[in-house]
Each structure stands twice: as structure tokens, then as C-alpha cells.
Design a protein around this motif. Structure first.
Motif, short mmCIF file in Angstrom:
data_model
loop_
_atom_site.label_atom_id
_atom_site.label_comp_id
_atom_site.label_asym_id
_atom_site.label_seq_id
_atom_site.Cartn_x
_atom_site.Cartn_y
_atom_site.Cartn_z
N UNK A 3 78.55 36.21 32.40
CA UNK A 3 79.75 35.79 31.69
C UNK A 3 80.27 34.59 32.45
N UNK A 4 80.60 33.51 31.75
CA UNK A 4 81.09 32.33 32.45
C UNK A 4 82.45 32.60 33.07
N UNK A 5 82.73 31.88 34.13
CA UNK A 5 84.02 32.00 34.80
C UNK A 5 85.11 31.43 33.89
N UNK A 48 76.11 33.23 29.04
CA UNK A 48 74.79 32.61 29.06
C UNK A 48 73.81 33.51 29.80
N UNK A 49 72.55 33.33 29.52
CA UNK A 49 71.49 34.08 30.17
C UNK A 49 71.19 33.42 31.50
N UNK A 50 71.63 34.02 32.58
CA UNK A 50 71.45 33.47 33.92
C UNK A 50 70.01 33.41 34.37
N UNK A 53 68.91 29.53 32.63
CA UNK A 53 70.04 28.61 32.46
C UNK A 53 69.64 27.22 31.98
N UNK A 54 68.37 26.88 32.02
CA UNK A 54 67.92 25.57 31.57
C UNK A 54 67.60 25.50 30.09
N UNK A 55 67.82 26.60 29.37
CA UNK A 55 67.55 26.64 27.92
C UNK A 55 68.86 26.62 27.14
N UNK A 56 69.00 25.70 26.24
CA UNK A 56 70.22 25.65 25.43
C UNK A 56 70.43 26.95 24.65
N UNK A 57 69.34 27.58 24.23
CA UNK A 57 69.44 28.83 23.48
C UNK A 57 69.98 30.00 24.30
N UNK A 58 70.09 29.82 25.61
CA UNK A 58 70.61 30.87 26.47
C UNK A 58 72.13 30.97 26.41
#
Length: 121
Positions: A3-5, A48-50, A53-58
Motif C-alpha cells: 500500500x503506498x504511503x 502496487x505490487x512491490x 514495481x517496474x511494471x505499470x500494470x502493477x
């Protein structure tokens, strides 16, 4: 999985229309993330899927757009994300153990808007 900060982004005008695809494009350009996501791009999303993290779909639950050159939380996007979390539009696929943290993140924006999150009503 992450979960993003909470960044306490300023709110866009409540009457601002929400177009997620257009916002996505503006956020990518603003963040300088045309080739791959970066921290600024991540700040516009709630989850986002940690592991990727380099995939926009994440990145899921976009709640922000670039308004007058600044990243702002869009009230209609926050409400859309809240609805999706409640199952609208087929819901969102995130780990069950992270749903509570996502709700807490979104609830802070609902409070900032003077609203009650749908799962707290």
C-alpha cells in the motif's frame, strides 16, 4: 505487495471530472515515468505490487491527476477507488490482508473531503 504511503495530496476541485486514462497519461508525463514507473508515479496510486514495481500494470487505484502542474487527489477518483474496493466494476485484485490498509488510506481522503468512507457508513 504494498500500500503506498499516504502523501496527503492537496484536493482538486470537487467538480473536476474524472478520466482515469487521461489522468494516467498526465501522471506518467509529470513524473517522468514514460518508460517505467518511479516514486512520483507511485504516489498517484493507493496500491502496487512491490514484487514487480517496474511494471505499470502493477499499480492499482489511481486517485490523482496533474492539475496546474501539481499532483492532486481528485475527489471523484477517490470515490471511484472506494467503489471499486467495495466491488464496483468487478472490484480490484489485491491481497486480502492489505484491504484494510487500502481502506485506511482512502478513508483519510474521504475525511479530507468531509465525507465518510462507504465501508464506514
Amino acid at each position: 505487495m504494498t500500500v503506498t504511503r499516504f502523501k496527503d495530496l492537496p484536493l482538486a476541485d470537487r467538480s473536476r471530472e474524472w478520466d482515469g486514462s487521461a489522468a494516467e497519461s498526465r501522471v506518467r508525463e509529470w513524473a517522468g515515468a514514460e518508460d517505467e514507473p518511479d516514486a512520483a508515479y507511485r504516489d498517484a496510486h493507493v496500491w502496487y505490487d512491490g514484487d514487480a514495481p517496474g511494471n505499470f500494470g502493477s499499480y492499482k487505484l489511481l486517485i490523482a491527476d496533474v492539475v496546474d502542474g501539481k499532483l492532486k487527489a481528485v475527489p471523484r477518483a477517490v470515490m471511484a477507488a472506494g467503489g471499486i474496493l467495495q466491488g464496483a466494476r468487478g472490484g480490484v485484485k489485491i491481497p486480502e490482508d492489505e484491504v484494510g490498509r487500502v481502506k485506511a488510506h482512502l478513508a483519510k481522503y474521504y475525511e479530507k473531503m468531509g465525507e465518510t468512507a462507504p465501508w464506514e457508513r
